[in-house]
Write an enzyme that holds these catalytic residues in place. Structure first.
Site, short mmCIF file in Angstrom:
data_model
loop_
_atom_site.label_atom_id
_atom_site.label_comp_id
_atom_site.label_asym_id
_atom_site.label_seq_id
_atom_site.Cartn_x
_atom_site.Cartn_y
_atom_site.Cartn_z
CE1 TYR A 1 -9.14 -3.09 0.18
CE2 TYR A 1 -8.50 -0.95 -0.70
CZ TYR A 1 -8.18 -2.13 -0.04
OH TYR A 1 -6.90 -2.35 0.41
CE LYS B 1 -3.89 -2.24 2.35
NZ LYS B 1 -4.90 -2.09 3.41
CG HIS C 1 -5.25 -6.07 -0.34
ND1 HIS C 1 -6.41 -6.14 0.36
CD2 HIS C 1 -5.42 -6.82 -1.46
CE1 HIS C 1 -7.28 -6.90 -0.31
NE2 HIS C 1 -6.69 -7.32 -1.42
CD GLU D 1 -8.54 -8.90 -3.96
OE1 GLU D 1 -7.42 -9.36 -3.67
OE2 GLU D 1 -9.39 -8.57 -3.09
CG ASN E 1 -3.56 -2.80 6.70
OD1 ASN E 1 -3.44 -2.24 5.61
ND2 ASN E 1 -4.51 -3.67 6.95
P1 CMP Z 1 -7.19 -4.75 3.48
O1 CMP Z 1 -6.69 -6.11 3.72
O2 CMP Z 1 -6.58 -3.96 2.37
O3 CMP Z 1 -8.76 -4.83 3.23
C1 CMP Z 1 -9.66 -3.82 3.61
C2 CMP Z 1 -8.97 -2.71 4.35
O4 CMP Z 1 -9.83 -1.86 5.08
C3 CMP Z 1 -8.07 -3.31 5.43
O5 CMP Z 1 -6.98 -3.92 4.83
C4 CMP Z 1 -7.78 -2.12 6.29
O6 CMP Z 1 -6.63 -1.40 5.88
C5 CMP Z 1 -9.01 -1.25 6.05
N1 CMP Z 1 -9.78 -1.10 7.28
C6 CMP Z 1 -10.37 -2.07 7.98
N2 CMP Z 1 -10.99 -1.54 9.07
C7 CMP Z 1 -10.76 -0.20 9.03
C8 CMP Z 1 -11.11 0.87 9.87
N3 CMP Z 1 -11.84 0.68 10.99
N4 CMP Z 1 -10.69 2.11 9.53
C9 CMP Z 1 -9.97 2.30 8.40
N5 CMP Z 1 -9.60 1.30 7.55
C10 CMP Z 1 -9.99 0.06 7.88
#
Ligand code: CMP
Length: 143
Positions: A49, A9, A115, A126, A112
């Site tokens: 998403y 990311k 993905h 995807e 985080n």
């Molecule tokens: P990802 O695995 O990319 O899939 C969906 C993403 O939503 C997840 O990682 C997080 O980065 C994001 N996400 C999940 N919960 C929250 C939250 N409460 N606030 C902001 N982002 C979120």
């Protein structure tokens, strides 16, 4: 052979973690089939998403993932979808074990670092969103 979609990311790219993340998957024994640095258009982010479109954080999620370049990849190998998820750690870095990518490099759920597809269906969808069939390299490893 099983394939999965993995994406570093914008936070991971800006923190120069692409090499470290690629190395972890290489050293595990998976094979890189495709990779590209790109800035995701808003429409593609919303489609990628889509399952989160009714969540309160959807706007923030789309805005973050389109905020800078990502490194999108396809990795191949036995059990790669679930093993990659284990290597990434829990979605919320606060719950991710040390030794996992998120456990070692992230603190916030929104930022985080990485993905990865969560199922064979997601992986197929995807990969198709980010890559054309011809982008995926087919080669046989000799070791
Ligand atoms: P990802 O695995 O990319 O899939 C969906 C993403 O939503 C997840 O990682 C997080 O980065 C994001 N996400 C999940 N919960 C929250 C939250 N409460 N606030 C902001 N982002 C979120």
């Amino acid at each position: 052979m099983e394939k999965t979609f993995i994406m570093v990311k914008p936070d991971g790219v800006q923190r120069n973690l692409v090499g470290e993340i690629v190395q972890r998957f290489e050293q595990k024994g998976f094979t890189l089939c495709a990779g590209k640095l790109m800035t995701i258009p808003k429409e593609l982010a919303e489609e990628h998403y889509g399952e989160h479109s009714d969540k309160p954080f959807f706007g923030e999620l789309v805005s973050f993932i389109t905020s800078g370049p990502v490194f999108a990849m396809v990795w191949e190998g036995e059990g790669v979808i679930s093993t990659a998820r284990k290597m990434m750690g829990a979605t919320n870095p606060a719950d991710a074990d040390p030794g996992t990518i998120r456990g070692d490099y992230a603190v916030q759920v929104g930022m985080n670092v990485i993905h990865g597809s969560d199922s064979p269906e997601s992986a197929e969808r995807e990969i198709g969103l980010f890559f054309n069939e011809g982008d995926l390299v087919e080669y046989k490893k000799t070791i």
